[in-house]
Design a protein around this motif. Sequence first.
Motif, PDB file in Angstrom:
ATOM      1  N   VAL A 153      33.090  29.609  50.110  1.00 47.55           N
ATOM      2  CA  VAL A 153      32.187  28.906  49.199  1.00 47.55           C
ATOM      3  C   VAL A 153      31.462  29.953  48.363  1.00 47.55           C
ATOM      4  O   VAL A 153      30.907  30.918  48.914  1.00 47.55           O
ATOM      5  N   ALA A 154      31.499  29.791  47.059  1.00 53.40           N
ATOM      6  CA  ALA A 154      30.778  30.671  46.138  1.00 53.40           C
ATOM      7  C   ALA A 154      29.743  29.835  45.402  1.00 53.40           C
ATOM      8  O   ALA A 154      30.076  28.819  44.790  1.00 53.40           O
ATOM      9  N   ALA A 183      36.642  35.432  45.044  1.00 45.57           N
ATOM     10  CA  ALA A 183      35.583  34.563  44.541  1.00 45.57           C
ATOM     11  C   ALA A 183      35.008  35.103  43.236  1.00 45.57           C
ATOM     12  O   ALA A 183      34.786  34.349  42.284  1.00 45.57           O
ATOM     13  N   ILE A 184      34.776  36.414  43.171  1.00 44.58           N
ATOM     14  CA  ILE A 184      34.229  36.993  41.933  1.00 44.58           C
ATOM     15  C   ILE A 184      35.242  36.881  40.802  1.00 44.58           C
ATOM     16  O   ILE A 184      34.885  36.542  39.663  1.00 44.58           O
ATOM     17  N   LEU A 185      36.503  37.141  41.075  1.00 44.24           N
ATOM     18  CA  LEU A 185      37.527  36.990  40.041  1.00 44.24           C
ATOM     19  C   LEU A 185      37.566  35.553  39.522  1.00 44.24           C
ATOM     20  O   LEU A 185      37.728  35.318  38.318  1.00 44.24           O
ATOM     21  N   HIS A 216      33.926  47.761  41.280  1.00 47.40           N
ATOM     22  CA  HIS A 216      35.348  47.541  41.013  1.00 47.40           C
ATOM     23  C   HIS A 216      35.598  46.525  39.898  1.00 47.40           C
ATOM     24  O   HIS A 216      36.749  46.331  39.506  1.00 47.40           O
ATOM     25  N   PHE A 217      34.535  45.909  39.394  1.00 53.39           N
ATOM     26  CA  PHE A 217      34.709  44.905  38.348  1.00 53.39           C
ATOM     27  C   PHE A 217      34.271  45.511  37.014  1.00 53.39           C
ATOM     28  O   PHE A 217      33.142  45.363  36.571  1.00 53.39           O
ATOM     29  N   GLN A 218      35.201  46.235  36.431  1.00 55.42           N
ATOM     30  CA  GLN A 218      34.923  46.980  35.201  1.00 55.42           C
ATOM     31  C   GLN A 218      35.505  46.267  33.983  1.00 55.42           C
ATOM     32  O   GLN A 218      36.544  45.623  34.091  1.00 55.42           O
ATOM     33  N   PRO A 219      34.838  46.348  32.802  1.00 54.38           N
ATOM     34  CA  PRO A 219      33.618  47.121  32.558  1.00 54.38           C
ATOM     35  C   PRO A 219      32.387  46.425  33.140  1.00 54.38           C
ATOM     36  O   PRO A 219      32.331  45.196  33.210  1.00 54.38           O
TER      37      PRO A 219
END
Length: 242
Positions: A153-154, A183-185, A216-219
């Motif tokens: 769950v996000a 979830a972030i993606l 790790h989520f660039q930029p």
Amino acid sequence: MEATEIYLSRPHPCDYLPQREARMLFLAPDLELSMADYSHLVAKGFRRSGRLVYRPHCSLCQACVSVRVPVHRFRPDRSQRRCLQRNQDLELIALPAQFRDEHYDLYLRYLKARHPGGGMAESTPEDYTDFLICSWCDTLFYEFRLRDRLMAVAVVDLLDNGLSAVYTFFDPDHPRRGLGTYAILTEIEAARRMGLDYLYLGYWIAACDKMAYKNHFQPLEYYTDGRWLPIPSPTINPRSRP
């Protein structure tokens, strides 16, 4: 946004960096904000926990840096593409913010596995609701399901110009899936589909291993001196002080 009173907390032990003290700027918890007001505050480095809207304000340390992903410029790297492939069998369901027994049970399992001994691991249903849900806030609960099984769950807030990631919890029995990353993606892609510009990820602390995943989520952009700027290196915190 109309002028409102902002308070400064007493010093207390830092939750992230040992042997340091922390202080917070915060708005009165009983204040009813509009989503426009809240969006403005998040864009100024604030965040919420339940109804409490706050921002770190430590006199001897500036290690907590508010970060966001400009979603239209984001491209997943090789590892993230593999994560997407591993989880393509999951179904995404967006639900309104409310208490659900199934979510709460997963939340407790996640905390006991990932944060054993922490005070949150003994959260009551009221604690859980007070932490994630706010009456004036437009919040969604993203469910990730493998057929009938709830995997993650996000929780996200919908802002004028983006989504704000409030919290994510997932099944600790499936570490190889990388459900936190997935979830972030998914949130990045959801913001992009909505025509929004940013995913706000809360605070990044270079010296805290628990925060390393945000690099790790660039930029990635960080908020400093009233401006959002690109992070020059994913391993160096430009505002950290000893």
